[in-house]
Design a protein around this motif. Structure first.
Motif, PDB file in Angstrom:
ATOM      1  N   ASN A  96      56.114 -39.105  -5.689  1.00  0.00           N
ATOM      2  CA  ASN A  96      57.121 -39.607  -4.759  1.00  0.00           C
ATOM      3  C   ASN A  96      56.915 -39.188  -3.315  1.00  0.00           C
ATOM      4  OD1 ASN A  96      59.234 -41.327  -5.012  1.00  0.00           O
ATOM      5  ND2 ASN A  96      60.206 -40.075  -6.591  1.00  0.00           N
ATOM      6  N   ARG A 139      48.954 -46.344   4.093  1.00  0.00           N
ATOM      7  CA  ARG A 139      48.999 -45.811   2.724  1.00  0.00           C
ATOM      8  C   ARG A 139      47.684 -46.098   2.003  1.00  0.00           C
ATOM      9  NH1 ARG A 139      54.978 -47.221   0.231  1.00  0.00           N
ATOM     10  NH2 ARG A 139      56.164 -46.918   2.157  1.00  0.00           N
ATOM     11  N   ILE A 140      47.224 -47.332   2.132  1.00  0.00           N
ATOM     12  CA  ILE A 140      45.969 -47.705   1.482  1.00  0.00           C
ATOM     13  C   ILE A 140      44.815 -46.903   2.079  1.00  0.00           C
ATOM     14  CG2 ILE A 140      44.278 -49.590   1.244  1.00  0.00           C
ATOM     15  CD1 ILE A 140      46.559 -50.011  -0.626  1.00  0.00           C
ATOM     16  N   ASP A 189      59.711 -49.789  -2.472  1.00  0.00           N
ATOM     17  CA  ASP A 189      60.279 -48.478  -2.116  1.00  0.00           C
ATOM     18  C   ASP A 189      61.780 -48.441  -2.432  1.00  0.00           C
ATOM     19  OD1 ASP A 189      57.831 -47.642  -1.165  1.00  0.00           O
ATOM     20  OD2 ASP A 189      58.391 -47.609   0.942  1.00  0.00           O
ATOM     21  N   PHE A 193      40.544 -40.419  -1.901  1.00  0.00           N
ATOM     22  CA  PHE A 193      39.733 -40.726  -3.087  1.00  0.00           C
ATOM     23  C   PHE A 193      38.245 -40.548  -2.766  1.00  0.00           C
ATOM     24  CE2 PHE A 193      37.502 -44.135  -5.518  1.00  0.00           C
ATOM     25  CZ  PHE A 193      37.902 -43.856  -6.824  1.00  0.00           C
ATOM     26  N   ASP A 195      36.806 -49.670  -5.213  1.00  0.00           N
ATOM     27  CA  ASP A 195      37.504 -48.374  -5.157  1.00  0.00           C
ATOM     28  C   ASP A 195      39.011 -48.568  -5.359  1.00  0.00           C
ATOM     29  OD1 ASP A 195      37.751 -49.543  -2.596  1.00  0.00           O
ATOM     30  OD2 ASP A 195      37.773 -47.609  -1.568  1.00  0.00           O
ATOM     31  N   THR A 223      53.860 -34.494   6.625  1.00  0.00           N
ATOM     32  CA  THR A 223      52.950 -33.952   5.624  1.00  0.00           C
ATOM     33  C   THR A 223      53.646 -32.859   4.825  1.00  0.00           C
ATOM     34  OG1 THR A 223      51.088 -32.418   5.344  1.00  0.00           O
ATOM     35  CG2 THR A 223      51.897 -32.688   7.584  1.00  0.00           C
ATOM     36  N   MET A 259      41.152 -46.804  -8.213  1.00  0.00           N
ATOM     37  CA  MET A 259      42.330 -46.025  -7.803  1.00  0.00           C
ATOM     38  C   MET A 259      43.604 -46.451  -8.512  1.00  0.00           C
ATOM     39  SD  MET A 259      42.543 -45.844  -3.742  1.00  0.00           S
ATOM     40  CE  MET A 259      40.885 -46.133  -3.184  1.00  0.00           C
ATOM     41  N   ILE A 302      44.119 -44.503 -11.582  1.00  0.00           N
ATOM     42  CA  ILE A 302      44.123 -43.034 -11.649  1.00  0.00           C
ATOM     43  C   ILE A 302      45.115 -42.356 -10.699  1.00  0.00           C
ATOM     44  CG2 ILE A 302      41.719 -43.051 -12.420  1.00  0.00           C
ATOM     45  CD1 ILE A 302      40.885 -41.926  -9.778  1.00  0.00           C
ATOM     46  N   LEU A 303      45.595 -43.076  -9.677  1.00  0.00           N
ATOM     47  CA  LEU A 303      46.501 -42.399  -8.737  1.00  0.00           C
ATOM     48  C   LEU A 303      47.972 -42.448  -9.154  1.00  0.00           C
ATOM     49  CD1 LEU A 303      45.135 -43.186  -5.160  1.00  0.00           C
ATOM     50  CD2 LEU A 303      44.559 -41.324  -6.702  1.00  0.00           C
ATOM     51  N   ILE A 350      49.179 -50.233  -5.187  1.00  0.00           N
ATOM     52  CA  ILE A 350      48.654 -48.904  -4.858  1.00  0.00           C
ATOM     53  C   ILE A 350      49.524 -48.245  -3.786  1.00  0.00           C
ATOM     54  CG2 ILE A 350      46.725 -47.674  -3.784  1.00  0.00           C
ATOM     55  CD1 ILE A 350      44.859 -49.705  -5.114  1.00  0.00           C
ATOM     56  N   ALA A 351      49.859 -49.015  -2.759  1.00  0.00           N
ATOM     57  CA  ALA A 351      50.593 -48.454  -1.624  1.00  0.00           C
ATOM     58  C   ALA A 351      51.996 -48.007  -2.007  1.00  0.00           C
ATOM     59  CB  ALA A 351      50.652 -49.469  -0.484  1.00  0.00           C
ATOM     60  N   LYS A 379      35.352 -37.927  -4.213  1.00  0.00           N
ATOM     61  CA  LYS A 379      34.136 -38.508  -4.796  1.00  0.00           C
ATOM     62  C   LYS A 379      32.887 -37.966  -4.074  1.00  0.00           C
ATOM     63  CE  LYS A 379      35.366 -41.923  -7.776  1.00  0.00           C
ATOM     64  NZ  LYS A 379      34.705 -42.331  -9.018  1.00  0.00           N
ATOM     65  N   LEU A 422      54.210 -40.804  -1.476  1.00  0.00           N
ATOM     66  CA  LEU A 422      53.477 -41.921  -0.852  1.00  0.00           C
ATOM     67  C   LEU A 422      54.212 -42.496   0.347  1.00  0.00           C
ATOM     68  CD1 LEU A 422      52.222 -44.450  -3.550  1.00  0.00           C
ATOM     69  CD2 LEU A 422      50.917 -43.624  -1.597  1.00  0.00           C
ATOM     70  N   GLN A 423      55.535 -42.593   0.226  1.00  0.00           N
ATOM     71  CA  GLN A 423      56.315 -43.310   1.222  1.00  0.00           C
ATOM     72  C   GLN A 423      56.862 -42.392   2.311  1.00  0.00           C
ATOM     73  OE1 GLN A 423      57.273 -42.344  -1.675  1.00  0.00           O
ATOM     74  NE2 GLN A 423      59.446 -41.877  -1.700  1.00  0.00           N
ATOM     75  N   ARG A 470      45.256 -36.085  -7.011  1.00  0.00           N
ATOM     76  CA  ARG A 470      45.168 -36.799  -8.286  1.00  0.00           C
ATOM     77  C   ARG A 470      43.727 -37.192  -8.631  1.00  0.00           C
ATOM     78  NH1 ARG A 470      50.950 -40.052  -8.858  1.00  0.00           N
ATOM     79  NH2 ARG A 470      52.165 -38.111  -9.011  1.00  0.00           N
ATOM     80  N   THR A 471      42.939 -37.525  -7.626  1.00  0.00           N
ATOM     81  CA  THR A 471      41.529 -37.811  -7.913  1.00  0.00           C
ATOM     82  C   THR A 471      40.829 -36.532  -8.377  1.00  0.00           C
ATOM     83  OG1 THR A 471      41.564 -39.499  -6.176  1.00  0.00           O
ATOM     84  CG2 THR A 471      39.400 -38.817  -6.981  1.00  0.00           C
ATOM     85  N   SER A 481      57.331 -31.208   9.711  1.00  0.00           N
ATOM     86  CA  SER A 481      55.922 -30.866   9.526  1.00  0.00           C
ATOM     87  C   SER A 481      55.458 -29.760  10.474  1.00  0.00           C
ATOM     88  CB  SER A 481      55.046 -32.115   9.722  1.00  0.00           C
ATOM     89  OG  SER A 481      55.390 -33.096   8.769  1.00  0.00           O
ATOM     90  N   ARG A 521      48.024 -36.880  -1.740  1.00  0.00           N
ATOM     91  CA  ARG A 521      48.243 -37.317  -3.121  1.00  0.00           C
ATOM     92  C   ARG A 521      46.949 -37.807  -3.762  1.00  0.00           C
ATOM     93  NH1 ARG A 521      49.412 -42.520  -4.954  1.00  0.00           N
ATOM     94  NH2 ARG A 521      50.774 -42.767  -6.772  1.00  0.00           N
ATOM     95  N   ALA A 522      46.168 -38.563  -2.990  1.00  0.00           N
ATOM     96  CA  ALA A 522      44.919 -39.097  -3.540  1.00  0.00           C
ATOM     97  C   ALA A 522      43.926 -37.976  -3.809  1.00  0.00           C
ATOM     98  CB  ALA A 522      44.329 -40.131  -2.586  1.00  0.00           C
ATOM     99  N   HIS A 575      41.847 -35.811 -11.874  1.00  0.00           N
ATOM    100  CA  HIS A 575      41.242 -36.818 -12.755  1.00  0.00           C
ATOM    101  C   HIS A 575      39.773 -36.498 -13.036  1.00  0.00           C
ATOM    102  CE1 HIS A 575      40.500 -40.790 -14.475  1.00  0.00           C
ATOM    103  NE2 HIS A 575      39.429 -40.873 -13.714  1.00  0.00           N
ATOM    104  N   CYS A 633      44.959 -43.400   0.766  1.00  0.00           N
ATOM    105  CA  CYS A 633      44.492 -43.361  -0.632  1.00  0.00           C
ATOM    106  C   CYS A 633      42.974 -43.464  -0.704  1.00  0.00           C
ATOM    107  CB  CYS A 633      45.089 -44.517  -1.437  1.00  0.00           C
ATOM    108  SG  CYS A 633      46.851 -44.339  -1.785  1.00  0.00           S
ATOM    109  N   ARG A 634      42.428 -44.433   0.029  1.00  0.00           N
ATOM    110  CA  ARG A 634      40.976 -44.648  -0.027  1.00  0.00           C
ATOM    111  C   ARG A 634      40.215 -43.451   0.503  1.00  0.00           C
ATOM    112  NH1 ARG A 634      39.409 -50.752   1.888  1.00  0.00           N
ATOM    113  NH2 ARG A 634      37.622 -50.387   0.518  1.00  0.00           N
TER     114      ARG A 634
END
Lengths: 326, 326, 326, 326
Positions: free
Chosen positions: C62, C268-269, B155, C276, B317, C69, B321, B324-325, B186-187, C280, C64-65, C28-29, D163, C24-25, C32, C272-273
Motif C-alpha cells: 500500500n 509509478r511505472i 486507488d 526491478f 519487464d 518516501t 513485474m 511478482i510485484l 502494475i501502477a 536484476k 505505490l500511491q 519485492r524483486t 520525508s 517497493r519494486a 522474489h 517499478c521498472r
C-alpha cells in the motif's frame, strides 16, 4: 451513570470517506479530555472477537487525508442476537470501556440502540454513509466526497460525449435513496436522472431524449441510481436502445470507486466536528444520541427518533431543477 | 509537388485527450510559418460534407486543457469508398487545401494512405488513441491520461477494498491491446491482470487469488481488459464466484470515462510536439508519413510501414513485474 | 565479487514522487529472487547511524500511491568524509549487506561512487529527482508528477486570469534546470517562460507582454524558474510593474507542493521498472551503474559517466514551440 | 411594480468557482419561466459601457464545470458615483431590462442597493466569494472549492514534510476573514493556524512548534492567512527562523490558484439553487433581497440587513478543535 474513563470507537457498515478524520477527532479529543481511548476493529465483529486496540495520539497521525477506515469495517450477523451482544459487552468490560462512539448507518445505530438498552454503557452514534439517508443530519459523512467523485467521472464522460454523437448511461450508488444521483446529476448537467424515489418510465426517458435531439443536442448523459425500479443502467440502456437509436449507446458502472478517495474538505471538517462533538457529549453525560449537522451547527438527536421510519424527501427545488436546467 | 499554401487538420476515430493540444499546435505552427489553416469537422465525414472552417490563432485559444476534440470526431463508412474519397478531395480543392494533418488511429491512417495515393495531396498522420497500439511511436496521444484516470479510479477502490474483505473486478478499455490494463494494473498494484495478449484461465486466476488469501491479503483487485478472452469483468466475476467465495465480489465498468479528462502534462507536450513536427514535415516537403515519439525525439515513419501488420509486444519487464510485484 | 545475499535500499537528497514505487519494486524483486532486503532510513545518515531495518513484502504494502518516501531522506554532510563512509560501510557489514540500491540525484550518485570505490560493495544508482537533470535517463523519477502538479495549478490560475484583466507570475522549481518550467509552461500555455538556461531580459519579457496586449489578450501568465537570473517571481514582478502596468499583477510561489502528491502512472511505472532493473542488474553481477529509461527501454550507464560534467540541453523543438504556440 | 419581462445577470468583484453554474441557472430558469435574459459583461462596468448580450439556453451550455465566470468580472469605480449609476440604468432601460441578479460580495451588494434605491428595478443579490464572509448564508459560492484546493496543496506539502525534517509556511487567502485558513488548517491537520481574527504572537507560535518537537514530530505546517497581523508567510517565516531553527524552513504562497478550478459538487449545487431561487424570487415580486443557504434551505435576506456591519464569528468548535486535534 458513573463517570467514564475509557472510550471506544468503531466503524461499521459500508465505509465512507470522512470516517478517518472522525476517528482521529474521537481519539484526540478523548485523550485531550483525559480519557483513555480504544479502537475496535471490524465494527461489531471486533467487539465480539475482542479485537480491540489501545489508541494514542500517534495511532491516528496522518490519517486525515485517507479514504476508508483504519479501524476496518464489516457487517456482523451475530450482533443481531442477544448472545452476540452479551459477548460483545463482556469484552468491553474486560477492556474497561464504559463509553462507545459508533460511526455508520442505520444498521450501526440499531445495534447501538440495542446494546445500550441492554447494558450500562454510554453510547453516541455518528452518521457515516455515502448515501445521505439518515435522519438527524443535513449531511452524512462521505456524501460530499462521493458526489464529487461522481461528477468528476461524468465530467470526463462529457468530454467524449461532446466529441461524438453518443448516449451514455452512468450507474451510481443509492439502493433506496437517490441523493447521490440527484445531486450529481444536477451538478454534472445530466440530461436525465433515474431515481428510486421517482418513477420515470422508459417512455418518459425516451421523450426527454427526443427533446434533446429536437434541440440539436449531439449527445446525452443519463444517470441511473442503482435502486431505480427499471433495474440498473444495463437494463435501462437495453430497453432504450430497442426504441431510440439516434445515438450510439455506452454504459459505465461506477461501483465502489464512489466509496473511496481522499475525503473532501467538507467531509474532513464534518468528521472532525462530529467526532469532537460525540466525545464532548459523552463528557456531558449524554447517551443514546446521534450527532448531526443542522445548518452550520452540530446537534444531538435521540437515537430512537433517528431510527424511526422517517419518510425521506429529496429537496423540492432540486427535483424541479433537475428537469429544467439540463 | 507544388508549394503548400493551406493546411487542414482533422481528428478521426475514437477521441483521445491530447487531440486539442495537437490541433492548437498545428494551427499556430501553420500560421507562424505563413500558411492558412482550416479545421475539418467530424473527421472524414466533414470532408465529404464540406464541413470545413477557417482557423485563426484565436480559434484554438484556451483548448490546451480540454479533453475531447473541438473538431469533433466520427467514424465514416463513406470514406472507405472511392466515391466518398473523390467527393472529399473535391471539397479540399474547393477550399484550396493542399496539405492535411489527420489525428487518429489505424483506420484514420488507412484513409489517409488511400486518399494520398489517389490524389495529389501532402499528408501527415498523428497517432491519437488511448490504446497505445500504433507502430511508429512509443506513446500515442491519450494513453498517458487514460492510464492516470484508471489508476485514480483503482486507488479509490483500494480504499474501500482495504476497509472490507472484498474482491473487485475492474474492466478497462483495450479490445485488442492490453497496454492500459498492464500499465494501470502494475501502477495501481492490482493482484491480477487479465490481458487480451495473455491467456489467463479462470483456474489460474483463482490460484492467484488463493495465493493472496494464503498471504493474509484481505482483499484483491483484478483488472480485466475488455478484450480479454474470458469475456469482460461481469463474466469473469460470475465464473470466479462459482468457485471462489472467500470474499464478497464487486464489479466496476469504467467505460468511456477513460477517454475523457483534461490531458496530462505528458499528453499535452506530446500533442504540441507532434502537431508542431507534422507542420514542419509538411513544410519540408514530406508526405505519407506519421510522426511519432521515439525516446525523447520526434521521428517520422512511412505510412505504409506504420500500417503493416506489426505484431505488438507488451514490454517483457512489465509482464514479468505484473506477477511478482503485487 | 562474491555472490550477494542481502540488498539494502535508501533514498537520499530531495524526495520525489515515484520513490515509494521504486522502493517497493526493489524489496519485492529482491525477495522474489531469494535475497534478504533491508531499508536504510534517512539516506546516508541512516547508514552512518545504523538506522537500518529489515524489509519484507508487507513492509511495502500500500505504498505505490504515496508521495514522499517511506524510508525518509536527508542530506548528509558526514558522508562526504572518508570517516563517515568508513562508519557507514562498517554498519553495512554488521547488517550483512553486500549490495546497495540508492535512489536520488547527483549528490546521491557521488556518494555511491565514492563508497563503492573504497569498499567491496555492489552498487546501483536510480535517478530520483523532480528536476529531470541527470545524465543517463530521458526521465527521472518525480518529474512527470511534478509537471502535472504545476500545470494543474496554472490551469486554476488561468480560470481567474480569464475572468479579470491580470498578469500572473508563477514561480516553479528548478535551480539550475528549467525542465519543469519549460514543459509546464508549454503544457499550460504560459505567455512567457523565464529559464535559467535562457537569458530573457526584463525588456524582452515586457515586449512579449506588449505583443499579447496588441493581440487583445486580456491576461497573461509568466512562469519563472526559481533559478532564473532575474531573481525569482517577486523580483521579476516588481521590475515589470515599474514599466508595464496594463494589468493588475499577482504572484504565486508554488514551492514544495511540487515535490508531493501521489505519483502519476508514468512515475509509478518508471519507479517499478527502475527498481526491478536495479535488482536484476545486481543479480547479473553489475555494479557502479545507474539505471535509466531510454525510449521505452531500461538501460545501464557507468556511474562515472553519469557523473561527468555533461552539458544539459533543453529540447530544441520545445524551446522553439515555447515562443510560437502561446 | 410592473410585471418583469427581461432579466439581466452579472458577476462582480473577485471571481469565484460556482459563478458559472449560477449564471446558467439564472438564464435557464428565466427562459423556462418565460422571461428574456441578458448577460452583462465585466460587472457594473459593462452596465455603464452597455456591454450587454442576449442569452439563450445554448449560451450557457457546458459551463457548469468551468471555474471563473463567462460574464467576466471587474471592480468598477464609476458605479460608486450617481452619474455612473444613472448611465448604467439608462443602458438597462435601452435593453428593456427590468430585473437584475448580481453575483458577488459586499461591494456588489452595495452597488445593487444603491441602484435599486435610486431607480425602479427589481434586484436580487447572490453571495459569490471564496472568503465566506457574507451575512445571510452559511456558505458563499466558491468557498467549498477554494478550501478543497487549499487542502489538496497542503496534502502534497505534507508528503514532502514527512520525508524531511522541515517547517512549512503556507499563505492562504483571507484579508479580513480566516474562514479558509481555519477550515483548511483543520482539514489538512496543520500544526498551527494564523488568523486575522485571532492574535497569535510569534512567541506563541514558536511555543506550539516546540511542543511538536517535544512530541517527536519531525515536521510542521503553519497556515498563515494573508490578513494575519504578523504580515504574511514570508514575514512570519523570517521571524520564526531567527529564534527557532530546529527545522529547515520553506514558504509557499498559494495566491490566485485558490480562486480557480472546476467548482466542487457543493458549489455547483449551491450555484444552481441560488440562481434558481433568485429568479423565482423575482417572479414572486421580491426585490432588494439576497439569497442564501441556511441549513439545507434557501432563504431570502433584506439587502440592508445583509449589508449592516455584522460581526462575523468563526465557529467556536472549529477554533477549539484547531488547537487540540493537530
Amino acid at each position: 451513570m458513573s463517570e467514564i474513563k475509557k472510550i471506544a470507537v468503531l466503524t461499521s457498515g459500508g465505509d465512507a470517506p470522512g470516517m478517518n478524520p472522525c476517528i482521529r477527532a474521537v481519539v484526540r479529543t478523548g485523550l485531550h479530555l483525559g480519557y483513555e481511548v480504544a479502537g475496535i476493529m471490524h465494527g461489531y465483529q471486533g467487539m465480539i472477537d475482542n479485537n480491540i486496540v489501545d489508541m494514542n495520539s500517534h495511532s491516528v497521525s496522518n490519517i486525515l487525508q485517507l479514504g476508508g477506515t483504519i479501524l476496518k469495517t464489516a457487517r456482523c450477523a451475530d450482533f443481531r442476537n442477544v448472545e452476540g451482544r452479551k459477548l460483545a459487552f463482556e469484552n468491553l468490560k474486560k477492556n474497561n470501556i464504559d463509553a462507545l462512539v459508533a460511526i455508520g448507518g442505520d444498521g450501526t445505530f440499531t445495534g447501538l440502540e440495542r446494546l445500550s438498552s441492554e447494558y450500562d454503557l454510554q453510547v453516541i452514534g455518528v452518521p457515516g454513509t455515502i448515501d445521505n439517508d439518515l435522519y438527524g443530519s443535513d449531511y452524512t459523512l462521505g456524501f460530499d466526497t462521493a458526489t464529487n467523485t461522481v461528477i468528476e467521472a461524468i465530467d470526463k464522460i462529457r468530454d467524449t460525449a461532446e466529441s461524438h454523437a453518443r448516449l451514455f448511461f452512468v450507474e451510481v450508488m443509492g439502493r433506496d435513496a437517490g441523493c447521490i444521483a440527484l445531486r450529481a446529476g444536477i451538478a454534472a448537467g445530466a440530461e436525465a436522472i433515474m431515481l428510486p424515489e421517482r418513477d420515470t418510465s422508459i417512455e418518459e426517458l425516451i421523450a426527454t431524449l427526443n427533446d434533446g435531439v429536437a434541440k440539436n443536442k449531439n449527445s446525452a448523459i443519463v444517470i441511473v441510481s442503482e435502486g431505480d425500479k427499471s433495474g440498473g443502467a444495463f437494463n435501462v440502456a437495453k430497453r432504450v436502445k430497442e426504441v431510440f437509436n439516434f445515438y450510439d449507446t455506452k454504459v459505465t458502472i461506477l461501483g465502489h470507486l464512489q466509496r473511496g478517495g481522499s475525503p473532501s474538505s467538507f467531509d474532513r471538517i464534518l468528521g472532525c466536528r462530529m467526532g469532537f462533538a460525540a466525545v464532548k457529549a459523552l463528557q456531558a453525560g449524554e447517551s443514546r444520541k446521534t450527532v448531526g449537522l443542522r445548518g452550520n451547527k452540530i446537534v444531538l438527536t435521540d437515537i430512537e427518533e433517528a431510527l424511526k421510519g422517517h419518510e425521506f424527501k429529496l429537496e423540492e427545488d432540486l427535483l424541479e431543477m433537475s428537469t429544467i436546467l439540463a
